[in-house]
Write a protein that holds these residues in place. Structure first.
Motif, PDB file in Angstrom:
ATOM      1  N   ARG A 184       0.835  -1.205   0.000  1.00 48.23           N
ATOM      2  CA  ARG A 184       0.000   0.000   0.000  1.00 48.23           C
ATOM      3  C   ARG A 184       0.870   1.256   0.000  1.00 48.23           C
ATOM      4  O   ARG A 184       0.594   2.209  -0.714  1.00 48.23           O
ATOM      5  N   ALA A 185       1.912   1.252   0.824  1.00 50.37           N
ATOM      6  CA  ALA A 185       2.799   2.406   0.948  1.00 50.37           C
ATOM      7  C   ALA A 185       4.201   1.982   0.516  1.00 50.37           C
ATOM      8  O   ALA A 185       4.367   1.150  -0.370  1.00 50.37           O
ATOM      9  N   GLY A 186       5.223   2.569   1.158  1.00 49.53           N
ATOM     10  CA  GLY A 186       6.567   2.376   0.674  1.00 49.53           C
ATOM     11  C   GLY A 186       7.362   1.313   1.394  1.00 49.53           C
ATOM     12  O   GLY A 186       6.882   0.610   2.287  1.00 49.53           O
ATOM     13  N   VAL A 187       8.624   1.215   0.983  1.00 50.05           N
ATOM     14  CA  VAL A 187       9.578   0.241   1.493  1.00 50.05           C
ATOM     15  C   VAL A 187      10.752   0.979   2.124  1.00 50.05           C
ATOM     16  O   VAL A 187      11.287   1.924   1.537  1.00 50.05           O
ATOM     17  N   GLU A 188      11.149   0.532   3.319  1.00 49.22           N
ATOM     18  CA  GLU A 188      12.335   1.063   3.993  1.00 49.22           C
ATOM     19  C   GLU A 188      13.400  -0.023   4.067  1.00 49.22           C
ATOM     20  O   GLU A 188      13.133  -1.128   4.536  1.00 49.22           O
ATOM     21  N   ILE A 189      14.606   0.310   3.613  1.00 49.60           N
ATOM     22  CA  ILE A 189      15.738  -0.606   3.718  1.00 49.60           C
ATOM     23  C   ILE A 189      16.712  -0.007   4.727  1.00 49.60           C
ATOM     24  O   ILE A 189      17.370   0.995   4.461  1.00 49.60           O
ATOM     25  N   GLY A 190      16.781  -0.604   5.924  1.00 50.57           N
ATOM     26  CA  GLY A 190      17.662  -0.115   6.967  1.00 50.57           C
ATOM     27  C   GLY A 190      19.105  -0.524   6.725  1.00 50.57           C
ATOM     28  O   GLY A 190      19.432  -1.209   5.740  1.00 50.57           O
ATOM     29  N   ALA A 191      19.978  -0.155   7.646  1.00 54.56           N
ATOM     30  CA  ALA A 191      21.412  -0.393   7.497  1.00 54.56           C
ATOM     31  C   ALA A 191      21.758  -1.868   7.389  1.00 54.56           C
ATOM     32  O   ALA A 191      22.778  -2.232   6.798  1.00 54.56           O
ATOM     33  N   GLY A 192      20.918  -2.736   7.957  1.00 52.40           N
ATOM     34  CA  GLY A 192      21.181  -4.167   7.900  1.00 52.40           C
ATOM     35  C   GLY A 192      20.262  -4.903   6.950  1.00 52.40           C
ATOM     36  O   GLY A 192      20.167  -6.128   7.010  1.00 52.40           O
ATOM     37  N   GLY A 193      19.604  -4.174   6.062  1.00 51.96           N
ATOM     38  CA  GLY A 193      18.584  -4.780   5.206  1.00 51.96           C
ATOM     39  C   GLY A 193      19.032  -5.018   3.779  1.00 51.96           C
ATOM     40  O   GLY A 193      19.833  -4.263   3.231  1.00 51.96           O
ATOM     41  N   THR A 194      18.485  -6.074   3.172  1.00 56.34           N
ATOM     42  CA  THR A 194      18.716  -6.382   1.760  1.00 56.34           C
ATOM     43  C   THR A 194      17.393  -6.702   1.082  1.00 56.34           C
ATOM     44  O   THR A 194      16.642  -7.563   1.544  1.00 56.34           O
ATOM     45  N   PHE A 195      17.103  -5.983   0.004  1.00 55.38           N
ATOM     46  CA  PHE A 195      15.961  -6.272  -0.862  1.00 55.38           C
ATOM     47  C   PHE A 195      16.546  -6.890  -2.115  1.00 55.38           C
ATOM     48  O   PHE A 195      17.282  -6.245  -2.852  1.00 55.38           O
ATOM     49  N   GLN A 196      16.215  -8.157  -2.373  1.00 58.94           N
ATOM     50  CA  GLN A 196      16.887  -8.910  -3.432  1.00 58.94           C
ATOM     51  C   GLN A 196      15.894  -9.473  -4.437  1.00 58.94           C
ATOM     52  O   GLN A 196      14.897 -10.093  -4.064  1.00 58.94           O
ATOM     53  N   ILE A 197      16.192  -9.265  -5.717  1.00 63.56           N
ATOM     54  CA  ILE A 197      15.395  -9.835  -6.807  1.00 63.56           C
ATOM     55  C   ILE A 197      16.333 -10.638  -7.692  1.00 63.56           C
ATOM     56  O   ILE A 197      17.322 -10.112  -8.200  1.00 63.56           O
ATOM     57  N   MET A 198      16.006 -11.897  -7.885  1.00 66.31           N
ATOM     58  CA  MET A 198      16.800 -12.763  -8.737  1.00 66.31           C
ATOM     59  C   MET A 198      15.931 -13.270  -9.880  1.00 66.31           C
ATOM     60  O   MET A 198      15.063 -14.112  -9.686  1.00 66.31           O
ATOM     61  N   GLY A 199      16.108 -12.703 -11.069  1.00 64.06           N
ATOM     62  CA  GLY A 199      15.372 -13.189 -12.217  1.00 64.06           C
ATOM     63  C   GLY A 199      14.501 -12.138 -12.855  1.00 64.06           C
ATOM     64  O   GLY A 199      14.662 -10.942 -12.611  1.00 64.06           O
ATOM     65  N   THR A 200      13.572 -12.583 -13.675  1.00 66.64           N
ATOM     66  CA  THR A 200      12.794 -11.686 -14.517  1.00 66.64           C
ATOM     67  C   THR A 200      11.302 -11.865 -14.304  1.00 66.64           C
ATOM     68  O   THR A 200      10.856 -12.773 -13.618  1.00 66.64           O
TER      69      THR A 200
END
Length: 337
Positions: A179-195
Protein backbone atom coordinates in the motif's frame (compact mmCIF):
# COMPACT_ATOMS: atom_id res chain seq x y z
CA UNK A 1 5.07 1.01 -20.61
CA UNK A 2 3.88 1.77 -17.10
CA UNK A 3 2.23 -1.09 -15.28
CA UNK A 4 -0.17 -0.96 -12.38
CA UNK A 5 -1.30 -3.91 -10.33
CA UNK A 6 -5.02 -4.22 -9.56
CA UNK A 7 -6.32 -2.52 -6.45
CA UNK A 8 -7.14 -5.26 -3.97
CA UNK A 9 -10.32 -4.34 -2.12
CA UNK A 10 -9.54 -6.11 1.14
CA UNK A 11 -8.98 -3.38 3.68
CA UNK A 12 -12.60 -3.36 4.82
CA UNK A 13 -12.52 -7.13 5.30
CA UNK A 14 -9.44 -6.71 7.50
CA UNK A 15 -11.32 -4.25 9.71
CA UNK A 16 -14.03 -6.85 10.32
CA UNK A 17 -11.49 -9.52 11.29
CA UNK A 18 -9.61 -7.16 13.57
CA UNK A 19 -12.41 -6.88 16.10
CA UNK A 20 -12.30 -10.59 16.93
CA UNK A 21 -9.79 -13.00 18.47
CA UNK A 22 -7.79 -10.47 20.48
CA UNK A 23 -6.05 -13.14 22.54
CA UNK A 24 -2.81 -14.62 21.30
CA UNK A 25 -1.50 -18.16 21.21
CA UNK A 26 2.06 -19.45 21.57
CA UNK A 27 3.30 -22.44 19.59
CA UNK A 28 4.54 -25.19 21.91
CA UNK A 29 4.50 -28.10 19.44
CA UNK A 30 2.52 -30.27 21.83
CA UNK A 31 0.66 -31.97 19.01
CA UNK A 32 3.82 -33.44 17.56
CA UNK A 33 3.04 -32.28 14.01
CA UNK A 34 4.29 -29.31 11.96
CA UNK A 35 0.74 -28.19 11.16
CA UNK A 36 -0.77 -24.90 12.30
CA UNK A 37 -4.24 -26.47 12.37
CA UNK A 38 -3.34 -29.06 15.06
CA UNK A 39 -4.97 -27.57 18.17
CA UNK A 40 -2.59 -29.16 20.65
CA UNK A 41 0.42 -27.48 19.01
CA UNK A 42 -0.63 -24.26 20.78
CA UNK A 43 -0.39 -23.40 24.46
CA UNK A 44 -4.15 -22.98 24.76
CA UNK A 45 -4.80 -26.21 22.83
CA UNK A 46 -6.74 -24.31 20.21
CA UNK A 47 -5.46 -23.56 16.71
CA UNK A 48 -4.27 -19.95 16.73
CA UNK A 49 -6.77 -17.48 15.38
CA UNK A 50 -5.70 -14.37 17.29
CA UNK A 51 -2.07 -13.26 17.60
CA UNK A 52 0.20 -16.17 16.75
CA UNK A 53 3.63 -16.22 18.43
CA UNK A 54 6.16 -18.68 17.02
CA UNK A 55 9.31 -18.47 19.12
CA UNK A 56 10.57 -21.85 20.26
CA UNK A 57 13.76 -22.64 18.43
CA UNK A 58 14.44 -24.93 15.49
CA UNK A 59 10.82 -25.49 14.49
CA UNK A 60 9.24 -25.63 11.04
CA UNK A 61 5.54 -24.86 10.94
CA UNK A 62 3.26 -25.30 7.95
CA UNK A 63 0.70 -22.55 7.70
CA UNK A 64 -2.30 -22.86 5.41
CA UNK A 65 -5.70 -21.26 5.01
CA UNK A 66 -6.11 -19.30 8.25
CA UNK A 67 -7.00 -15.78 9.41
CA UNK A 68 -5.34 -14.31 12.50
CA UNK A 69 -4.67 -10.88 13.95
CA UNK A 70 -0.92 -10.99 13.39
CA UNK A 71 1.96 -13.46 13.18
CA UNK A 72 5.45 -13.23 14.71
CA UNK A 73 8.22 -15.67 13.73
CA UNK A 74 11.26 -15.54 16.01
CA UNK A 75 13.56 -17.70 18.12
CA UNK A 76 15.06 -19.60 15.18
CA UNK A 77 11.68 -20.81 13.92
CA UNK A 78 10.60 -21.24 10.28
CA UNK A 79 7.11 -20.66 8.91
CA UNK A 80 6.21 -22.28 5.60
CA UNK A 81 3.30 -21.15 3.43
CA UNK A 82 2.30 -23.96 1.09
CA UNK A 83 -0.85 -22.81 -0.66
CA UNK A 84 -4.30 -21.34 -0.02
CA UNK A 85 -5.00 -17.83 1.31
CA UNK A 86 -3.83 -16.38 4.61
CA UNK A 87 -4.68 -13.12 6.32
CA UNK A 88 -3.26 -11.11 9.22
CA UNK A 89 -5.99 -8.56 9.76
CA UNK A 90 -5.26 -6.42 12.83
CA UNK A 91 -4.70 -2.75 11.98
CA UNK A 92 -2.74 -0.05 13.82
CA UNK A 93 0.22 2.27 13.31
CA UNK A 94 2.47 0.19 15.58
CA UNK A 95 1.12 -3.26 14.67
CA UNK A 96 3.66 -5.35 12.79
CA UNK A 97 4.31 -8.88 11.69
CA UNK A 98 7.86 -9.47 12.97
CA UNK A 99 10.06 -11.94 11.14
CA UNK A 100 13.28 -12.11 13.17
CA UNK A 101 12.75 -9.55 15.93
CA UNK A 102 15.68 -9.75 18.37
CA UNK A 103 16.40 -13.31 17.21
CA UNK A 104 16.24 -15.37 14.01
CA UNK A 105 13.06 -15.96 12.05
CA UNK A 106 12.45 -17.40 8.59
CA UNK A 107 9.52 -17.47 6.17
CA UNK A 108 9.36 -19.67 3.07
CA UNK A 109 6.49 -18.50 0.86
CA UNK A 110 5.73 -21.05 -1.85
CA UNK A 111 3.01 -23.22 -3.36
CA UNK A 112 1.31 -20.16 -4.93
CA UNK A 113 0.11 -19.13 -1.47
CA UNK A 114 -1.42 -15.69 -0.94
CA UNK A 115 -0.61 -13.81 2.26
CA UNK A 116 -2.50 -10.57 2.96
CA UNK A 117 -1.08 -8.48 5.82
CA UNK A 118 -3.27 -5.71 7.22
CA UNK A 119 -0.47 -3.80 8.96
CA UNK A 120 3.29 -3.40 8.57
CA UNK A 121 5.76 -6.22 7.82
CA UNK A 122 9.16 -6.08 9.58
CA UNK A 123 11.96 -8.43 8.48
CA UNK A 124 14.98 -8.37 10.80
CA UNK A 125 14.69 -5.85 13.62
CA UNK A 126 16.57 -5.02 16.81
CA UNK A 127 19.85 -6.19 18.27
CA UNK A 128 20.23 -9.88 17.48
CA UNK A 129 17.38 -9.74 15.00
CA UNK A 130 17.93 -11.76 11.82
CA UNK A 131 14.94 -12.15 9.50
CA UNK A 132 14.73 -13.97 6.19
CA UNK A 133 11.72 -14.00 3.87
CA UNK A 134 11.95 -16.04 0.66
CA UNK A 135 9.18 -15.40 -1.87
CA UNK A 136 9.41 -18.46 -4.11
CA UNK A 137 5.93 -18.29 -5.63
CA UNK A 138 2.53 -16.79 -4.85
CA UNK A 139 1.57 -13.30 -3.70
CA UNK A 140 2.56 -11.20 -0.69
CA UNK A 141 0.30 -8.16 -0.22
CA UNK A 142 0.86 -5.63 2.58
CA UNK A 143 -2.34 -3.62 2.35
CA UNK A 144 -1.77 -1.13 5.17
CA UNK A 145 1.13 0.89 6.60
CA UNK A 146 2.67 1.73 9.96
CA UNK A 147 5.04 4.11 11.69
CA UNK A 148 8.47 4.28 10.06
CA UNK A 149 11.26 2.06 11.39
CA UNK A 150 14.26 3.27 9.34
CA UNK A 151 13.81 7.03 9.35
CA UNK A 152 11.41 7.43 6.47
CA UNK A 153 9.52 10.75 6.61
CA UNK A 154 6.20 8.93 6.12
CA UNK A 155 4.65 5.62 7.15
CA UNK A 156 5.76 2.48 5.35
CA UNK A 157 4.39 -0.98 4.58
CA UNK A 158 7.65 -2.92 4.66
CA UNK A 159 10.84 -2.45 6.70
CA UNK A 160 13.98 -4.61 6.36
CA UNK A 161 17.06 -4.69 8.58
CA UNK A 162 16.24 -1.97 11.12
CA UNK A 163 17.43 -0.89 14.60
CA UNK A 164 20.56 -3.03 14.59
CA UNK A 165 18.93 -6.08 13.02
CA UNK A 166 19.69 -7.80 9.72
CA UNK A 167 17.08 -8.95 7.25
CA UNK A 168 16.54 -10.01 3.67
CA UNK A 169 13.53 -10.22 1.38
CA UNK A 170 14.62 -12.57 -1.40
CA UNK A 171 12.28 -12.72 -4.41
CA UNK A 172 12.98 -15.36 -7.03
CA UNK A 173 9.38 -15.78 -8.18
CA UNK A 174 6.00 -14.33 -7.21
CA UNK A 175 4.30 -10.99 -6.67
CA UNK A 176 4.86 -8.27 -4.06
CA UNK A 177 2.21 -5.55 -3.62
CA UNK A 178 2.32 -2.82 -0.98
CA UNK A 179 0.00 0.00 0.00
CA UNK A 180 2.80 2.41 0.95
CA UNK A 181 6.57 2.38 0.67
CA UNK A 182 9.58 0.24 1.49
CA UNK A 183 12.33 1.06 3.99
CA UNK A 184 15.74 -0.61 3.72
CA UNK A 185 17.66 -0.12 6.97
CA UNK A 186 21.41 -0.39 7.50
CA UNK A 187 21.18 -4.17 7.90
CA UNK A 188 18.58 -4.78 5.21
CA UNK A 189 18.72 -6.38 1.76
CA UNK A 190 15.96 -6.27 -0.86
CA UNK A 191 16.89 -8.91 -3.43
CA UNK A 192 15.40 -9.84 -6.81
CA UNK A 193 16.80 -12.76 -8.74
CA UNK A 194 15.37 -13.19 -12.22
CA UNK A 195 12.79 -11.69 -14.52
CA UNK A 196 9.09 -11.05 -14.83
CA UNK A 197 8.51 -13.20 -17.90
CA UNK A 198 5.98 -16.03 -17.97
CA UNK A 199 8.58 -18.54 -16.87
CA UNK A 200 9.95 -16.65 -13.89
CA UNK A 201 6.77 -14.76 -12.92
CA UNK A 202 8.05 -11.87 -10.77
CA UNK A 203 6.00 -8.69 -10.28
CA UNK A 204 6.99 -5.86 -7.88
CA UNK A 205 4.49 -3.04 -7.24
CA UNK A 206 5.35 -0.54 -4.49
CA UNK A 207 2.37 1.57 -3.45
CA UNK A 208 -0.01 0.05 -6.00
CA UNK A 209 -2.36 -1.60 -3.52
CA UNK A 210 -4.63 1.10 -2.14
CA UNK A 211 -4.95 4.87 -2.10
CA UNK A 212 -1.45 5.86 -0.95
CA UNK A 213 1.60 6.49 -3.13
CA UNK A 214 4.63 4.25 -3.10
CA UNK A 215 8.13 5.20 -2.04
CA UNK A 216 11.62 3.76 -1.68
CA UNK A 217 13.80 4.76 1.29
CA UNK A 218 17.26 3.14 1.39
CA UNK A 219 19.62 4.17 4.18
CA UNK A 220 23.42 3.92 4.46
CA UNK A 221 24.42 0.26 4.50
CA UNK A 222 21.07 -0.87 3.11
CA UNK A 223 21.39 -3.02 -0.01
CA UNK A 224 19.44 -3.41 -3.23
CA UNK A 225 20.61 -6.70 -4.75
CA UNK A 226 19.62 -7.55 -8.33
CA UNK A 227 20.46 -10.67 -10.34
CA UNK A 228 20.25 -10.36 -14.11
CA UNK A 229 18.68 -13.47 -15.63
CA UNK A 230 18.66 -14.79 -19.18
CA UNK A 231 15.79 -12.40 -20.03
CA UNK A 232 16.95 -9.50 -17.87
CA UNK A 233 15.54 -8.58 -14.45
CA UNK A 234 12.13 -7.53 -13.17
CA UNK A 235 12.16 -3.83 -12.37
CA UNK A 236 10.74 -2.32 -9.19
CA UNK A 237 7.78 -0.07 -9.97
CA UNK A 238 7.11 2.73 -7.47
CA UNK A 239 3.56 3.91 -8.05
CA UNK A 240 2.00 7.37 -8.01
CA UNK A 241 -1.57 6.29 -7.36
CA UNK A 242 -3.54 9.53 -7.13
CA UNK A 243 -1.25 12.11 -8.79
CA UNK A 244 -0.76 14.09 -5.56
CA UNK A 245 3.03 13.91 -5.68
CA UNK A 246 3.52 11.71 -2.62
CA UNK A 247 5.77 9.19 -4.35
CA UNK A 248 9.57 9.32 -3.99
CA UNK A 249 12.72 7.23 -4.11
CA UNK A 250 15.75 8.20 -2.01
CA UNK A 251 19.12 6.46 -1.91
CA UNK A 252 21.13 7.79 1.04
CA UNK A 253 24.87 8.34 0.99
CA UNK A 254 26.44 4.93 1.57
CA UNK A 255 23.48 2.86 0.37
CA UNK A 256 24.55 -0.11 -1.74
CA UNK A 257 23.68 -1.59 -5.13
CA UNK A 258 24.89 -5.20 -5.45
CA UNK A 259 24.79 -6.65 -8.98
CA UNK A 260 25.20 -10.19 -10.28
CA UNK A 261 24.00 -12.60 -12.95
CA UNK A 262 21.39 -15.17 -11.98
CA UNK A 263 21.36 -18.63 -13.56
CA UNK A 264 22.88 -17.36 -16.81
CA UNK A 265 26.23 -16.42 -18.32
CA UNK A 266 27.57 -12.87 -17.96
CA UNK A 267 26.42 -10.83 -20.96
CA UNK A 268 27.06 -7.15 -21.76
CA UNK A 269 23.96 -4.97 -21.63
CA UNK A 270 21.89 -2.29 -19.91
CA UNK A 271 18.84 -2.95 -17.74
CA UNK A 272 16.28 -0.84 -15.84
CA UNK A 273 16.13 -1.76 -12.15
CA UNK A 274 13.62 0.80 -10.83
CA UNK A 275 10.97 3.11 -12.27
CA UNK A 276 9.57 5.94 -10.12
CA UNK A 277 6.33 7.16 -11.63
CA UNK A 278 6.05 10.91 -12.16
CA UNK A 279 9.05 12.04 -10.08
CA UNK A 280 12.84 12.21 -9.97
CA UNK A 281 14.93 9.67 -8.05
CA UNK A 282 17.09 11.24 -5.35
CA UNK A 283 20.63 9.84 -5.31
CA UNK A 284 22.58 11.13 -2.30
CA UNK A 285 25.44 8.66 -2.72
CA UNK A 286 24.39 5.19 -3.90
CA UNK A 287 27.46 2.95 -4.22
CA UNK A 288 28.20 -0.29 -6.04
CA UNK A 289 29.06 -3.25 -3.82
CA UNK A 290 32.72 -4.12 -3.39
CA UNK A 291 34.12 -5.69 -6.55
CA UNK A 292 31.21 -4.77 -8.80
CA UNK A 293 32.87 -1.84 -10.53
CA UNK A 294 36.05 -3.83 -11.17
CA UNK A 295 33.92 -6.60 -12.65
CA UNK A 296 32.43 -4.19 -15.19
CA UNK A 297 29.24 -2.87 -13.57
CA UNK A 298 28.09 0.77 -13.55
CA UNK A 299 24.77 2.48 -12.85
CA UNK A 300 22.92 5.64 -13.84
CA UNK A 301 20.08 7.61 -12.27
CA UNK A 302 18.17 9.04 -15.23
CA UNK A 303 15.65 11.79 -14.40
CA UNK A 304 15.44 13.19 -17.94
CA UNK A 305 11.99 11.73 -18.65
CA UNK A 306 8.62 11.86 -16.87
CA UNK A 307 9.58 8.88 -14.68
CA UNK A 308 12.82 8.54 -12.75
CA UNK A 309 14.85 5.50 -13.76
CA UNK A 310 17.66 3.56 -12.12
CA UNK A 311 19.57 1.65 -14.78
CA UNK A 312 22.62 -0.59 -14.67
CA UNK A 313 25.15 -1.48 -17.36
CA UNK A 314 27.55 -4.40 -17.57
CA UNK A 315 30.64 -4.14 -19.76
CA UNK A 316 33.24 -6.76 -18.81
CA UNK A 317 36.80 -5.64 -18.28
CA UNK A 318 39.14 -6.36 -21.23
CA UNK A 319 41.01 -8.93 -19.18
CA UNK A 320 37.74 -10.78 -18.47
CA UNK A 321 36.82 -10.70 -22.15
CA UNK A 322 40.23 -12.05 -23.06
CA UNK A 323 39.88 -14.88 -20.55
CA UNK A 324 36.47 -15.76 -21.96
CA UNK A 325 37.96 -15.77 -25.45
CA UNK A 326 40.86 -17.97 -24.40
CA UNK A 327 38.44 -20.35 -22.74
CA UNK A 328 36.39 -20.57 -25.92
CA UNK A 329 39.52 -21.09 -28.04
CA UNK A 330 40.73 -23.86 -25.76
CA UNK A 331 37.35 -25.55 -25.98
CA UNK A 332 37.40 -25.29 -29.78
CA UNK A 333 40.92 -26.78 -30.01
CA UNK A 334 39.90 -29.59 -27.68
CA UNK A 335 36.91 -30.39 -29.88
CA UNK A 336 39.07 -30.35 -33.04
CA UNK A 337 41.47 -32.86 -31.53
Amino acid sequence: MIKKSPNFKIAAIGCIFAITHAQGAIWDGGGGTPFWSTDTNWDDDAAANGTAVIDNGDTTIRFSGVTVNKTDVNGGSTLELNGNSHSDSLSGSNVRNYIGNGSAGTVKHQGNAQWDIGHMLSIGNGTGGNGSYSLLSGTLTVFRDGNAMAGSPVKSSLAIGTNGGTGILDISRGTLNTRAGVEIGAGGTFQIMGTGDSQQGIDINIGSNGSLDGFWWQTAGGTLSMGIGADGVEQIFVDNVDDDGGQFATFADGSILDMSFYDTVATPGTWTLMELEGAAITDEGLELAAGDEAAGWSFTVDNSGPNGLLTVTYVPEPSSTALLGLGGLALLMRRRK
